[in-house]
Design an enzyme around this catalytic site. Structure first.
Site, mmCIF file in Angstrom:
data_model
loop_
_atom_site.group_PDB
_atom_site.id
_atom_site.type_symbol
_atom_site.label_atom_id
_atom_site.label_comp_id
_atom_site.label_asym_id
_atom_site.label_seq_id
_atom_site.Cartn_x
_atom_site.Cartn_y
_atom_site.Cartn_z
ATOM 1 N N LEU A 243 0.858 -1.185 0.000
ATOM 2 C CA LEU A 243 0.000 0.000 0.000
ATOM 3 C C LEU A 243 0.895 1.236 0.000
ATOM 4 C CD1 LEU A 243 -2.759 -1.095 2.570
ATOM 5 C CD2 LEU A 243 -2.464 -1.721 0.169
ATOM 6 N N ASP A 244 1.117 1.776 -1.178
ATOM 7 C CA ASP A 244 2.051 2.886 -1.370
ATOM 8 C C ASP A 244 1.511 4.171 -0.757
ATOM 9 O OD1 ASP A 244 4.374 4.220 -2.823
ATOM 10 O OD2 ASP A 244 2.670 5.271 -3.699
ATOM 11 N N ALA A 245 2.370 4.871 -0.025
ATOM 12 C CA ALA A 245 2.038 6.191 0.535
ATOM 13 C C ALA A 245 0.702 6.184 1.264
ATOM 14 C CB ALA A 245 2.020 7.248 -0.584
#
Length: 586
Positions: A243-245
């Site tokens: 889960l990016d950023a």
């Protein structure tokens, strides 16, 4: 509101009990039960056959090593890079890695793939979905969920500009007259982007850049679309989701807009839907922030299965530069053991730079500046962020890892390879799953040529290796690249045989002189102990074995050298950057 789920199967009813309260909190204006059923349907969860996930189950063991790579980190003329990547994996790393994080493989418009212009396609320059699925047959694939934002070239944003009512509420909007001074930013660009649409002038929220438009998760239709995409990724072979950023996911004007309670609830909802669809799935949150904030993403073992150990890279590099493990030891002592079913993802380098924020509160400002200065002398660049009052502060240091280990604060020396292997011996032995960047495996040096072309600091550590150029270097045992790859593969081969290196095995920090960094691991069955001791200096260091708890009823062996420990009350002299793994089982 109380709901009865008696008409559902027990497993599906349990899922409803878990997600309906989250939906009621996140989307109070919605019919929570109806939205829950829409979400399970779009997630491809069969209400009749769904099985209960096993709580606190660890989906990993000591044999798991993750590779971090771009789809085109290895290229070959006339061949799609994803196919070349599989060839390189099978020929060089098949025995070493079990998980492969292929960085965003979608079409994109900027930011090295993190401005996704189409979530449903593979970048045609890399290959196609068949190539991804082929890799998944031999390795567990980690897919990037870049859903805090999408590209300004994405069809959703184009439809928003065209006035399509379906997408009117897909993006976060705000007025430039509102006070947004509390918003935490990882960049120095203006937060709001003025956009002319058929419905008038709009100001859309851009946490990262004006090409990356933040999605509005307060709109349940956005959440539904994201779950549809995840179901598709599972169909194509992904089983690990990054889960990016994710810390920036939910926005509420008047707050910092990072780590909000709604963000944690959204992750819990996403986690539940994913693991009821695929019980062996792993969720990893990417939150490049100080330790206490980062660890909140474990939740109560109901959010991330893994969190990145973001403090490890700057503290480990600082220890090698300074010849002192004092801060590394203090930090490790403060790290809580992860609950079963959760663990740390230990990395030293990635496609991004060395984060500075995770060292805040551990290294003092002068130590951070000394680290930056030394790394700059080895070719590093520095990327900046905007503080609350608009001041600039260092956000990350951009350098290839092998060049970061060229020397110490005293300058360059002959211990570059030894430092590289010592650092990885530490990361491989720590509690958690090791994640190794492909350019660390390959000892790729600073890519000044690409940096000059793009003027993008992170590109210094994102070289694209022609396989025809790389393979001869790996086949030459005298090359820097072969020495590092061979050394790392040897360490990994040893790790995989040790039950005490299970990611959830017990860990305690050893109290040794600052030139030595040590910790004790004990297997889940408590029958194997390994004492890990590392010389982080460029001088020999003496280890008194009386500082370890070597039980005299056992025989002890140093695993890396294969030497038996004959005198449990004697001394071992560790050469510069030498690592010893002293075990009672082998």
């Amino acid at each position: 509101m109380q709901h009865s789920y008696s008409e559902f199967t027990p497993a599906y009813g349990a899922l409803m009990e878990r997600i309906v309260p989250l939906i009621e909190s996140l989307y109070p204006q919605s019919d929570a039960l109806e939205l829950a059923q829409r979400l399970t349907a779009i997630s491809a969860i069969d209400a009749q056959t769904v099985q209960l996930p096993v709580p606190h189950k660890s989906h990993w063991d000591q044999q798991d090593i993750m590779l971090i790579t771009y789809g085109d980190s290895i290229i070959s003329e006339g061949e799609k890079p994803l196919h070349t990547l599989k060839t390189m994996l099978d020929n060089n790393l098949q025995e070493s890695v079990s998980m492969v994080h292929i960085l965003p493989y979608y079409p994109y418009s900027s930011d090295g793939g993190f401005a996704v212009s189409d979530y449903e396609k593979i970048n045609p320059q890399l290959g196609d979905w068949h190539d991804v699925t082929e890799i998944s047959h031999g390795y567990r694939i980690m897919a990037d969920l870049v859903v805090n934002h999408c590209s300004s070239e994405h069809p959703w944003f184009k439809a928003f500009i065209d006035g399509d009512s379906t997408y009117e509420d897909f993006f976060v909007q705000a007025s430039p007259d509102e006070d947004l001074s509390a918003v935490v930013r990882p960049r120095t660009t203006p937060l709001l982007r003025h956009t002319i649409t058929k419905n008038g002038d709009k100001y859309v929220w851009c946490t990262f850049s004006h090409d990356q438009i933040d999605l509005n998760f307060a709109n349940p239709d956005v959440f539904i679309e994201v779950m549809r995409l995840i179901a598709m990724y599972i169909d194509y072979g992904a089983s690990i989701f990054r889960l990016d950023a994710i810390g920036f996911l939910w926005k509420e004007i008047g707050t910092s807009c990072i780590h909000l309670p709604q963000t944690h609830q959204a992750i819990q909802l996403m986690r539940a839907l994913i693991e009821y669809r695929l019980p062996t799935a792993i969720i990893i949150t990417e939150t490049n922030v100080p330790k206490k904030e980062n660890l909140t993403y474990f939740g109560n073992a109901n959010e991330a299965h893994m969190v990145y150990n973001f403090s490890l890279p700057p503290l480990l590099i600082n220890a090698m530069l300074s010849g002192s493990a004092r801060h590394l030891k203090t930090w490790l002592m403060s790290m809580p053991p992860a609950q079963m079913g959760t663990t740390y993802l230990n990395f030293i380098a990635s496609h991004d730079g060395i984060g500075v924020r995770p060292a805040e509160g551990i290294l003092d400002p002068e130590e951070i500046q000394n680290m930056i200065h030394s790394l700059q002398s080895f070719g590093a660049k520095v990327s900046w962020r905007a503080g609350l009052n608009g001041e600039k502060s260092p956000y990350e240091i951009n350098i290839s890892l092998i060049d970061a280990f060229k020397g110490t604060h005293e300058g360059e020396d002959e211990y570059q390879v030894a430092r590289m292997l010592c650092a990885h011996a530490i990361a491989i032995a720590l509690e958690g799953v090791p994640a190794i960047y492909i350019h660390s495996f390959l000892a790729t040096e600073n890519d000044y040529e690409t940096l000059a072309k793009t003027e993008h600091n992170r590109d210094i550590n994102r070289k694209k290796w022609p396989l025809e150029e790389l393979q001869p270097l790996l086949d030459d045992p005298q090359s820097l690249h072969a020495q590092v790859l061979s050394g790392m593969k040897g360490l990994i081969e040893l790790r995989k045989k040790q039950a005490a290196f299970h990611p959830n095995a017990t860990q305690f920090t050893l109290h040794l002189d600052d030139g030595l960094f040590g910790f004790w691991r004990q297997s889940l069955m408590r029958n194997q102990s390994i004492f890990v001791v590392n010389n982080v200096t460029n001088q020999p260091q003496v280890l008194n074995l009386t500082q370890l708890n070597l039980i005299d009823m056992d025989e002890w062996k140093e695993l890396i050298s294969g030497q038996m420990i004959e005198d449990l009350y004697g001394q071992i002299t560790l050469a510069p950057y030498q690592t010893v793994w002293i075990s009672n089982l082998w």
